[in-house]
Structures are given as C-alpha cells and as structure tokens.
Design an enzyme around this catalytic site. Structure first.
Site, short mmCIF file in Angstrom:
data_model
loop_
_atom_site.label_atom_id
_atom_site.label_comp_id
_atom_site.label_asym_id
_atom_site.label_seq_id
_atom_site.Cartn_x
_atom_site.Cartn_y
_atom_site.Cartn_z
N ARG A 53 39.23 32.76 40.30
CA ARG A 53 39.02 32.32 41.67
C ARG A 53 37.51 32.28 41.90
O ARG A 53 36.73 32.61 41.02
CB ARG A 53 39.78 33.18 42.70
CG ARG A 53 40.09 34.59 42.35
CD ARG A 53 38.92 35.50 42.27
NE ARG A 53 38.09 35.40 43.44
CZ ARG A 53 36.82 35.72 43.50
NH1 ARG A 53 36.19 36.17 42.42
NH2 ARG A 53 36.12 35.60 44.61
N ARG A 90 44.45 24.31 44.57
CA ARG A 90 43.87 24.97 45.74
C ARG A 90 43.06 23.94 46.52
O ARG A 90 42.32 23.16 45.94
CB ARG A 90 42.97 26.16 45.33
CG ARG A 90 43.77 27.30 44.68
CD ARG A 90 42.97 28.59 44.56
NE ARG A 90 42.74 29.19 45.86
CZ ARG A 90 41.89 30.22 46.06
NH1 ARG A 90 41.20 30.71 45.05
NH2 ARG A 90 41.75 30.75 47.26
N GLN A 203 39.02 40.92 47.84
CA GLN A 203 38.07 40.55 46.77
C GLN A 203 36.80 41.39 46.83
O GLN A 203 36.15 41.61 45.81
CB GLN A 203 37.68 39.06 46.89
CG GLN A 203 38.77 38.09 46.50
CD GLN A 203 39.56 37.63 47.71
OE1 GLN A 203 39.74 38.38 48.67
NE2 GLN A 203 40.05 36.41 47.67
N ASP A 244 32.68 27.92 49.76
CA ASP A 244 33.60 27.10 48.96
C ASP A 244 33.40 25.62 49.20
O ASP A 244 33.84 24.78 48.40
CB ASP A 244 35.04 27.49 49.27
CG ASP A 244 35.33 28.86 48.71
OD1 ASP A 244 34.95 29.86 49.35
OD2 ASP A 244 35.90 28.94 47.61
O1 MRU Z 1 39.94 32.85 47.56
P1 MRU Z 1 38.78 33.06 46.64
O2 MRU Z 1 38.71 34.44 46.08
O3 MRU Z 1 38.71 31.99 45.58
O4 MRU Z 1 37.52 32.87 47.58
C1 MRU Z 1 36.25 33.01 47.06
C2 MRU Z 1 35.18 32.92 48.08
O5 MRU Z 1 35.44 32.73 49.24
C3 MRU Z 1 33.77 32.96 47.60
O6 MRU Z 1 32.94 33.53 48.56
C4 MRU Z 1 33.30 31.52 47.33
O7 MRU Z 1 34.14 30.90 46.39
C5 MRU Z 1 31.92 31.45 46.86
S1 MRU Z 1 31.86 32.03 45.21
C6 MRU Z 1 30.58 31.82 44.37
#
Ligand code: MRU
Length: 367
Positions: A53, A90, A203, A244
């Site tokens: 992720r 996703r 996370q 993202d």
């Molecule tokens: O749902 P996730 O764990 O994939 O979300 C990750 C995030 O929101 C991070 O902050 C984002 O991807 C930036 S990562 C370098």
C-alpha cells in the site's frame, strides 16, 4: 532501509529472475513476512488487500503486475486486460494509473515477443526511479527540519507530526513524508515524531512506528484526535504528510483525517507540508474535493480490531455493537489553502498551480 542490518526495498525481482517479492504489510508490526507474486491475479490481490500500500508502492507493484501478465501472454488483449484489472484495484492513488499508462505506452509499441522482457525492465525502472525521487524529497524536506531546529532551544528536539504511513513501506524505499525525517536524523538533528495511529487500519501505529523504531528515530504514537491538542500547546513544530493524489492546483488527497490535522495546523500557525513524488500529481484535475475518487473500504475495518495477545496470538475482535452499521472512507482532501508547501523531488513550492509549474515547467503545455 535496513531491518536488523539487512537492506530491503519493499518490492524486488526474486532470485528466480521472474517472480516478484514484497514485504507483506498486513503482517506488520508483529511479523516481518515476505510474499511472492507469480501472476497478474496475485499482484492485483496484493494491492487490493493491502499487502502493499502507499501510493508509490501501489504504482510499482502494478508495473510488476503487468510484467507478470505479459510473461504469461504478451498479446495486445492481455496487455489491455492486465491494465484494466490492476487499475480497478484501488481508486484514489493516481500513481496506479500513472504506472499503468507508462507501461502501456512503452509496451504497446513493441512486438509481442519483446514485451515481457521490456516490461520487467520498465517495472525495474519505475522502482529505481522512485528510490531516487524519494531520496531527493528527503534532501529538500530535511532543509525544513533544519530551519525548524534553528528556532529550538539547545537540546530541544524538533517535533514533527505525521499521519498514516508515508515512510519507506509506502514507497519502494525512503518514503515521502518520512524521507526528510530520515535524512535529518542521519544528519544528527535532534527530532521527535508524533505518529497518528491512523484508524481504521492503523498504518501509523503499526507501520510508521515500526519503521521509526527500526531506524532508532524517537517517536510517540498518539490517537488520531490528539494532534489539535498538541498544536495548541506548542508541541508540534511542523507537520509532514504524504499524498495519494495532488491536483494541478495543489489540493492534496491523503489518508482520512489528514484534513482535520491541516485545519488544526492552520488554526495554530503550525506549518503543514505535504511530500510527494511527481507521479502523484494529477495534472488533469483542478478541484480535489469535487473530483478525486475517495475509496470506501469494508466497514469491518472500522468495527473490528486485530492485534496480538499477551501470549503471542493474532486475534480480531469487534468493538461496536453487532447491529451498528459503519462507514469506511479511506481518504480526504485537504484544500491547497491549508498547505504551507509541497515538498517534491525538485524542491519545495507553494501549493498552487504556479508553484507546481515553477518546478515542472515541462507541464505548462498540458496543465
Ligand atoms: O491506504 P494506504 O495505506 O495505501 O494509504 C497510504 C497513504 O495515505 C499515504 O499517506 C500516501 O499513500 C502517501 S505515501 C508515500
């Protein structure tokens, strides 16, 4: 980054020369487990189920997923099908679409017999470039921490607040928001990181804390609602988060709860920086709140919690009444006006169209 003295990336070509190895992040922090991807379906599953992720790592995994698909069938139809399957895994991180478009553009021009080898090479290039980009983000972002350190009393640490995991586990290596922290820490700057737990998938508590722990960076895990209180009491010098998807106008979409941190930072005069590699910029979007697709995940991620028992068993428990429905929005959008600066591989810029175009002038024709 190193785990017990061994350098790891989050994704790499296995010793057999064709399958792909990843760190299975669903097992962290209680186990350090690797998983092997051998097909398009396994790559798609790894992204969907979040074995991997983080926006940049999702992109790199998708690139390797295309390579695995073309190894089995290098036809035009298989290339299209692989891109469609991976794109559907996703919705929010635009790095996924960016990586797939790059792979499709590069591979569709080649005769089928050459595609599999070219796909592996291109996926490796995507991964290698991510490492270089993130290291550069680290250098540019560390300057902000260095400046904050100058304003501290001797011996006092710079307090950085971060949300979710935008560390090396979210990328191929180094991370985005954590890269400046790693670079500053290696320089010897005294710092401390407030780690938002980041419900519902935690996370922050499970991945960011694990990373910082392994790297020896002083940190404290806090529940998601603490940030405002910390900022009111002068306990946060700056916030750095990842993203993202960033619009061409500087709106940033990141893990749910980021917006509330940005509001608290704005209200308390705390600088709020967002670190991003350029593949996270969606040059075709102008209004993040209206246009960015927000992932909604299984409500059980909200109603249930998984953790380790005192005797070492992994268990899942329900925390809500059986009859209460739950909603699970994965991301939110922080409007550009709340962002102090965007930290990219080319430097730090205002969160505006002009700011981004100043760093990426080649996009003027298309943005
Ligand atoms: O749902 P996730 O764990 O994939 O979300 C990750 C995030 O929101 C991070 O902050 C984002 O991807 C930036 S990562 C370098």
């Amino acid at each position: 980054m190193k785990i017990d003295g061994v350098a790891y990336r989050t994704i790499w070509l296995a010793g057999d020369g064709w399958s792909v190895e990843i760190i299975d992040q669903t097992k962290a922090p209680h186990d350090f487990a690797l998983a092997r991807l051998t097909s398009l379906e396994e790559a798609a599953h790894a992204i969907r189920a979040m074995l991997v992720r983080g926006a940049p790592l999702i992109g790199a995994t998708a690139a390797y997923g295309v390579a695995l698909a073309l190894r089995a069938d290098p036809s035009d139809a298989a290339l299209e099908q692989a891109c469609a399957v991976l794109l559907a895994t996703r919705p929010t991180a635009v790095n996924l679409r960016w990586a797939l478009e790059r792979m499709r553009r590069h591979l569709s021009a080649l005769p089928p017999a050459e595609r599999a080898a070219a796909a592996y090479a291109e996926a490796a290039a995507v991964a290698d470039e991510d490492v270089v980009i993130n290291r550069a983000i680290g250098e540019h972002g560390a300057a902000l921490i260095r400046q904050a350190a100058l304003r501290k009393k001797p011996g006092e640490p710079v307090n950085v607040l971060t949300h979710c995991n935008a560390g090396w586990l979210a990328t191929v290596d180094w991370g985005t928001a954590l890269a400046p922290i790693y670079v500053a820490f290696e320089e010897g700057i005294k710092l401390h990181v407030w780690v938002d737990e980041t419900r519902p998938r935690n996370q922050g508590a499970s991945l960011t804390a694990w990373e910082l722990n392994h790297h020896g960076v002083p940190h404290t895990v806090v529940v998601d609602n603490v940030g405002g209180h910390l900022m009111q009491h002068g306990m946060v010098d700056l916030c750095i988060v990842g993203t993202d998807r960033t619009t061409a106008t500087g709106d940033v979409c990141n893990k749910i709860g980021t917006y509330l941190k940005a509001l608290a930072a704005h209200d308390n005069g705390v600088p709020f920086y967002v670190a991003l590699p350029s593949p996270t910029i969606d040059w075709g979007m102008a209004d993040g709140v209206k246009e960015i697709p927000i992932e909604e995940r299984d409500p059980r991620e909200v109603t249930e919690l998984t953790g380790i028992t005192a005797d070492g068993r992994i268990e899942t428990i329900r925390v809500t009444p059986a009859g209460s429905p739950a909603a699970n929005y994965g991301f939110d959008v922080t409007p550009a006006r709340l962002v102090t600066g965007l930290v990219t591989e080319r430097g730090v810029c205002p969160a505006t169209r002009d700011g981004l175009l100043g760093l990426f002038p080649e996009r003027r024709a298309v943005a």
